[in-house]
Structure formats: C-alpha cells, structure tokens
Design an enzyme around this catalytic site. Structure first.
Site, short mmCIF file in Angstrom:
data_model
loop_
_atom_site.label_atom_id
_atom_site.label_comp_id
_atom_site.label_asym_id
_atom_site.label_seq_id
_atom_site.Cartn_x
_atom_site.Cartn_y
_atom_site.Cartn_z
N LYS A 86 3.47 -3.78 6.67
CA LYS A 86 3.47 -2.55 5.89
C LYS A 86 3.95 -1.40 6.77
CE LYS A 86 0.60 0.32 2.86
NZ LYS A 86 -0.72 0.46 2.22
N ASP A 104 -1.33 -0.81 -9.59
CA ASP A 104 -0.48 -1.30 -8.49
C ASP A 104 -1.27 -1.43 -7.19
OD1 ASP A 104 -0.31 1.63 -8.91
OD2 ASP A 104 0.74 1.62 -7.00
N ASN A 105 -2.53 -1.02 -7.18
CA ASN A 105 -3.38 -1.11 -5.98
C ASN A 105 -4.60 -1.99 -6.21
OD1 ASN A 105 -2.61 2.23 -6.13
ND2 ASN A 105 -1.86 1.02 -4.40
#
Length: 326
Positions: free
Chosen positions: A125, A301-302
């Site tokens: 990430k 999305d998390n």
C-alpha cells in the site's frame, strides 16, 4: 522459517477471475476484476518497522527484515519470483452515496503466498499509480501508514479480526504534498509503503462493479450490464475460496460460475454466505466497540468481505469508554 526468495506464490485469484493488462492511465475498467500493474520504485527506502508475528504467517524468518533485499522488495523496487503485481477493481458507497469505480488507487496485489498454515495475499500500500488512482498520486505518507501498521497489529494482539501489517518502509528522497491539518497549508511529506497481509482484500465494494446507474449520484459501476456473467464468477470464487464449508455443504462443485447449479441451489449458497458475512461483520464491529476503536472511513470500499479490520489509516480511539459501555 525461510527467506524472502523462498516464498511460493500461487495466485489463484488471477487464474480464476478476469484480468486486464496494458492500462497505463486512470480509466473505467470494464469486464475485469484486476488489472496488471507494476509498483513504482521508491528511492532510498529504509525500514521503519516490521512485525515478527505477521512475517511468520508467511513462513519468513523475522530476521529477513534486516536484509537490504527485503527492504527493496517491500518498497516495490524488486519483483519477487512468482509475484504478479495487479490492482483490484471495486466500487463503493462513500458516506451514503454511490461513488462508482474506486479500486486500488495506491495498493498493489503482489500475489498469494502459500504459507505454513494457509494461503495469504501479499499487498503493498502506497506503491504508486494504478489505473484506479484518479487524481491522486498513488502514494501514502508515513503518518497514515504508521497508524495503519500500529492499528493492524494492535487489533491482532487484542484478538479482533484484522488484516496484518508485515513491514513499513519510508523513502529518504521521495515526497508528496499533503495538507496535514486541512488548513490550506500543504507541505512535503516522505512517501511510505506498508506491506499488508490477509487471506484476501476482496471487500463489499468488489461486488458493486456491475451496479447500474445510481438514482442519486448518476454513477454506475464500470461493469454495469455484466452482472449476469461477471458477478456469479466473483461470488462463486469468493465463496469457494474463503467460505469453503458453505460451498461444500451445498454441493458447489468445481465451477465457480455456478452455471450448472439449479436456481434453488444458487440461492441457498448465496443466502448462507450473505448470512455469514453479516455475522462476521457484526462480530467485528462488536470487537471494535469493546476496545473503543473508531474506524474513520466505514464505507463499502473499506469493509472486508471476511469481516476483518481493514484500511485503518484514518482511525481514532474513544477515550471516554468505560466498562459499563461494553
């Protein structure tokens, strides 16, 4: 315990689901779940932290983190044998509104490592631009990456389901501009890359890529109209790979597309899977509340489809927590 060069990759998600290549700019990604993309090298990286326990999950000797070759690999500067870097396509409801295509704008899937006890996805990430970066730069900075590293490993120590953080590196030369306090005074910050580990980083928003145009925002998923072909593959793969007991109980077989199943059988499998996702998510949130953890971006999305703590760059602790509240 082994060395980094001994890691065995078996990248089943790329073998089973549609992948695109040759996309070098931000664009809607139609008909695919992943896009091949290489990390952007990080200049002069140095190790900030490593988690011995997380590295052991991969079968790595924790002393590997002391080697320059390790730092180069987890900075995205060296592609490991068997690794197939890619970015995942997903959508998301953000703060109540459908945002359309989001995807891994700064995270890059390296592959799936066959660890001592299970297969685990390895991800970087902050590793640079992908077709999902939109107007962003694909980078993360040290302060948010350090929060995520600490939160991930703290959750694991507290017994709360979570993705893991294997390492954190920072560049001595590469910087990006960020407004740290959102006060209109942007400044340069050092780029950082965190190594994340989980059985999968598939999330709620992964299943929204076929959504038709939203009545409120007018946005649609990049694969709108393909729900009859693309969505069953993704659902079938997810259940067969990560909820195998449900798949086997209802006689799922080898075909992840579920084409050979009767309608009732498909409905039974999907309903049981949906129920289990709800149960795991409720268990996760109860765990957060029990320790006063506050997730900063609780959007689709998390939210991990496995019920894991994920994406904790924005987070906080509830300092007013008392035992009676638990």
């Amino acid at each position: 315990m082994g060395q980094l060069k001994d890691l065995v990759f078996d990248n089943t998600v790329l073998q089973a689901l549609p992948v695109r290549s040759g996309l070098n700019q931000t664009t809607p990604v139609r008909g695919a779940i992943y896009v091949f993309v290489n990390p952007t090298p990080l200049r002069s990286p140095s190790l900030v932290a490593a988690s011995d326990e997380a590295l052991l999950l991969l079968g790595l000797d924790p002393s590997e983190a002391d080697r320059p070759e390790f730092v180069e690999a987890v900075a995205g500067n060296k592609i490991l044998p068997g690794s197939q870097p890619a970015a995942h396509c997903y959508c998301g409801y953000q703060f109540g509104y459908f945002a359309g295509q989001l995807g891994d704008g700064a995270a890059i899937y390296l592959g799936e490592v066959v660890g001592p006890t299970r297969r685990l996805e390895l991800q970087l990430k902050g590793a640079g631009l992908t077709p999902f970066s939109r107007q962003a730069d694909g980078r993360k900075v040290l302060r948010s990456s350090l929060r995520e590293f600490l939160a991930s490993e703290a959750m694991a120590g507290l017994g709360i389901p979570t993705t893991r953080a294997g390492s954190l590196v920072v560049s001595q030369k590469d910087t990006v501009i960020r407004d740290i306090t959102y006060s209109g005074n942007p400044a340069a910050e050092a780029c950082a890359v965190i190594t994340r580990i989980a059985p999968t980083f598939i999330r709620f928003g992964s299943f929204e890529i076929c959504k038709a145009s939203d009545k409120d925002t007018g946005r649609a998923g990049p694969s709108a109209g393909l729900q009859g072909s693309l969505l069953p593959q993704l659902i079938g793969f997810t259940i067969r790979s990560y909820f195998r007991d449900i798949w086997d109980f209802y006689g799922g077989g080898d075909d992840i597309s579920m084409k050979g199943m009767g309608e009732g059988q498909v409905l039974d499998i999907v309903e049981a899977w949906y129920t289990e996702v709800c149960r795991r998510t409720a268990h996760l949130v109860a765990g957060w509340q029990g320790v006063g953890f506050v997730h900063g971006v609780l959007n689709t999305d998390n939210m991990s489809i496995l019920g894991l703590t994920i994406d904790t760059g924005p987070m906080a602790s509830w300092t007013g927590l008392t035992p009676i509240m638990c």
